[in-house]
Motif scaffolding. Sequence first.
Motif, short mmCIF file in Angstrom:
data_model
loop_
_atom_site.label_atom_id
_atom_site.label_comp_id
_atom_site.label_asym_id
_atom_site.label_seq_id
_atom_site.Cartn_x
_atom_site.Cartn_y
_atom_site.Cartn_z
N PHE A 199 40.16 40.41 39.94
CA PHE A 199 39.05 40.19 40.86
C PHE A 199 39.50 40.66 42.23
N ALA A 200 38.86 41.70 42.77
CA ALA A 200 39.25 42.29 44.05
C ALA A 200 38.09 42.20 45.04
N TRP A 201 38.43 42.05 46.31
CA TRP A 201 37.36 41.93 47.31
C TRP A 201 37.86 42.28 48.71
N ASP A 202 36.91 42.57 49.57
CA ASP A 202 37.14 42.68 51.00
C ASP A 202 35.99 41.95 51.69
N LYS A 203 35.74 42.23 52.96
CA LYS A 203 34.69 41.49 53.69
C LYS A 203 33.31 41.73 53.10
N ASP A 204 33.05 42.96 52.63
CA ASP A 204 31.70 43.33 52.22
C ASP A 204 31.46 43.39 50.73
N GLN A 205 32.52 43.38 49.92
CA GLN A 205 32.36 43.74 48.52
C GLN A 205 33.28 42.91 47.62
N GLU A 206 32.77 42.55 46.44
CA GLU A 206 33.56 41.87 45.40
C GLU A 206 33.39 42.65 44.10
N GLU A 207 34.50 42.89 43.42
CA GLU A 207 34.43 43.66 42.18
C GLU A 207 35.36 43.06 41.13
N VAL A 208 34.94 43.15 39.86
CA VAL A 208 35.74 42.68 38.73
C VAL A 208 36.20 43.90 37.93
N PHE A 209 37.51 43.97 37.67
CA PHE A 209 38.08 45.01 36.83
C PHE A 209 38.60 44.34 35.56
N LYS A 210 37.82 44.45 34.49
CA LYS A 210 38.20 43.79 33.23
C LYS A 210 39.33 44.56 32.57
N ILE A 211 40.35 43.82 32.10
CA ILE A 211 41.48 44.43 31.40
C ILE A 211 41.26 44.22 29.90
N GLU A 212 40.97 45.30 29.21
CA GLU A 212 40.64 45.22 27.78
C GLU A 212 41.88 45.06 26.90
N ASN A 213 42.94 45.79 27.24
CA ASN A 213 44.15 45.80 26.42
C ASN A 213 45.34 45.33 27.24
N TYR A 214 45.99 44.30 26.78
CA TYR A 214 47.09 43.73 27.57
C TYR A 214 48.26 43.26 26.70
N SER A 215 48.50 43.97 25.60
CA SER A 215 49.72 43.69 24.84
C SER A 215 50.90 44.28 25.61
N LYS A 216 52.14 43.95 25.19
CA LYS A 216 53.33 44.39 25.92
C LYS A 216 53.35 45.90 26.12
N SER A 217 52.92 46.63 25.09
CA SER A 217 52.99 48.10 25.14
C SER A 217 52.00 48.70 26.14
N ASN A 218 51.02 47.90 26.61
CA ASN A 218 50.02 48.40 27.55
C ASN A 218 50.49 48.36 29.00
N PHE A 219 51.60 47.66 29.25
CA PHE A 219 52.10 47.55 30.62
C PHE A 219 53.03 48.71 30.95
N PRO A 220 53.03 49.19 32.20
CA PRO A 220 52.23 48.70 33.32
C PRO A 220 50.76 49.10 33.19
N ILE A 221 49.88 48.21 33.69
CA ILE A 221 48.44 48.46 33.67
C ILE A 221 48.00 48.92 35.06
N VAL A 222 47.38 50.08 35.12
CA VAL A 222 46.97 50.67 36.39
C VAL A 222 45.46 50.48 36.59
N ILE A 223 45.10 49.82 37.67
CA ILE A 223 43.69 49.59 38.02
C ILE A 223 43.27 50.62 39.06
N ASP A 224 42.26 51.41 38.75
CA ASP A 224 41.77 52.42 39.68
C ASP A 224 40.76 51.77 40.63
N LEU A 225 41.23 51.33 41.78
CA LEU A 225 40.37 50.66 42.75
C LEU A 225 39.33 51.61 43.33
N SER A 226 39.67 52.89 43.39
CA SER A 226 38.77 53.86 44.02
C SER A 226 37.46 54.04 43.26
N LYS A 227 37.41 53.57 42.00
CA LYS A 227 36.16 53.67 41.24
C LYS A 227 35.07 52.79 41.84
N LYS A 228 35.47 51.73 42.50
CA LYS A 228 34.47 50.79 43.04
C LYS A 228 34.57 50.58 44.55
#
Length: 278
Positions: free
Chosen positions: A57-86
């Motif tokens: 869950f990411a936010w600033d003064k004007d915006q709140e966004e949820v980035f759902k993580i679908e796959n989170y087994s050990k082999s999926n890490f590190p998980i990179v969240i592309d903040l620039s999409k939102k």
Amino acid sequence: MYKRTHSGKTQAFQKKIIFQKEFNWNVNDEITTLTIEKIDDEILESIDKNNQNLCIFAWDKDQEEVFKIENYSKSNFPIVIDLSKKFYDFVGIPRFEIRIYEKNSKKILSHSKAFVMSSDIKNDKSKLSLIRMVPSDLGSQIAQISYIKGEPPYLEINKNYIAKNGQKIGLSEIKNLVRNDPNFCVGFWPGAIKEIFKIIFEENNDDFEQEWIQRWLFNIDNIAPGNLEKNSDGELHPIKSLQDDDDFISDISKQYIDSFIKKKDLDNGLIKKVRGIE
């Protein structure tokens, strides 16, 4: 939210806290990607994949966004969240939490504390700086102080600075410039410090107990002693007889700036640069 206890009574639903030591993260200089390097196995194994989701869950003064993580087994890490999409540009200081929530009700079951997204602090609270750097489009400006009521002041730094010869200056170079270059620092920081002191001592003069203000006041007391005193709770406040003086902000700013320049050896650095002595 409430749940029933074995005794038949109800109690407030308590969200489980995901502690800082239970995961690692970092963010790039541009604050366009947030990387979750690992989350402890115990946390991941507690998630009911059929009924619960893991998210950022990411936010600033004007915006709140949820980035759902679908796959989170050990082999999926590190998980990179592309903040620039939102988020194109952050307004104010950007923050995030890790959350686990119920799919149907969206009820938050567990969460981390809120972290400021800054490549300068990583995961160690001892590295918290007094002022955050937030990349922004500033045209021909290199940096400027910005402030939103209820937040600490922060430093916007130009993420698209292009020199006269057409070359782009990278964010790491901009950060080094605003921290260490004597030409820039001597020209920029005295005015910026005065601006920050006005925010602290004028706009928040009845709210000195705020955590970010206390961190600034302890720093001020260390660099420009003799202007502040502690109350019975150990919190720093301006000495009343000094604060009532019309020149208080001007005087404490000058004292702090003079000590700041000498402490960082900016005066000698500037002389060496002007005289071509490296």
